[in-house]
Design a protein around this motif. Structure first.
Motif, mmCIF file in Angstrom:
data_model
loop_
_atom_site.group_PDB
_atom_site.id
_atom_site.type_symbol
_atom_site.label_atom_id
_atom_site.label_comp_id
_atom_site.label_asym_id
_atom_site.label_seq_id
_atom_site.Cartn_x
_atom_site.Cartn_y
_atom_site.Cartn_z
ATOM 1 N N GLY A 128 75.615 61.420 37.487
ATOM 2 C CA GLY A 128 76.457 60.357 38.014
ATOM 3 C C GLY A 128 77.205 59.634 36.911
ATOM 4 N N CYS A 129 76.468 58.958 36.013
ATOM 5 C CA CYS A 129 77.102 58.107 35.001
ATOM 6 C C CYS A 129 77.203 58.791 33.637
ATOM 7 C CB CYS A 129 76.342 56.791 34.874
ATOM 8 S SG CYS A 129 74.649 56.995 34.314
ATOM 9 N N CYS A 186 72.558 62.184 33.070
ATOM 10 C CA CYS A 186 72.755 61.841 34.472
ATOM 11 C C CYS A 186 74.047 62.451 35.015
ATOM 12 C CB CYS A 186 72.782 60.326 34.615
ATOM 13 S SG CYS A 186 73.204 59.790 36.268
ATOM 14 N N CYS A 237 71.901 55.379 39.558
ATOM 15 C CA CYS A 237 72.897 56.214 40.248
ATOM 16 C C CYS A 237 72.367 56.669 41.617
ATOM 17 C CB CYS A 237 73.291 57.405 39.411
ATOM 18 S SG CYS A 237 74.419 56.967 38.075
ATOM 19 N N CYS A 280 69.994 59.311 37.051
ATOM 20 C CA CYS A 280 69.165 58.173 36.703
ATOM 21 C C CYS A 280 68.883 57.354 37.969
ATOM 22 C CB CYS A 280 69.823 57.319 35.621
ATOM 23 S SG CYS A 280 71.286 56.440 36.179
#
Ligand SMILES: [Zn+2]
Length: 112
Positions: A86-87, A84, A108, A105
């Motif tokens: 984002g995370c 991901c 996110c 994901c």
């Protein structure tokens, strides 16, 4: 992803790219210049113009997805594929099988 999952996903992306190419060809056939009134039949000229712009929008979205799928296929062997953006946690394989082009994901995307 393990090697088996990577292969499964690679085949899926390949198949989706082929299908999308066919779909794009079909949509392209409908995005032709608006024909003279006598050739339209029951459609009015306005309706024909309307239908044309819908097809063009559809075509653009298909082409955008095609590009994303192609880059997914290109990056599938990279170590950060399926991670991901984002995370930085692995994106669930199930999600990748539905949307191989996803870069984030679900949580996110929802938190964006
Ligand atoms: Zn995430």
């Amino acid at each position: 992803m393990n090697a088996e999952q990577t292969e499964k996903l690679r085949k899926l992306i390949d198949k989706e790219i082929e299908e999308l190419k066919l779909t794009i060809e079909r949509v392209k056939d409908t995005v032709q210049p608006v024909v003279p009134d006598d050739a339209i039949g029951r459609l009015t000229r306005m309706e024909a113009i309307n239908a044309k712009s819908v097809s063009e929008a559809t075509l653009r979205s298909y082409q955008a997805r095609l590009n994303k799928l192609k880059s997914a296929l290109h990056n599938i062997d990279e170590p950060d594929f399926g991670i991901c953006a984002g995370c930085e946690e692995p994106i669930p394989f199930k999600r990748l099988m539905v949307m191989p082009e996803s870069r984030m994901c679900v949580s996110c995307i929802e938190n964006r």
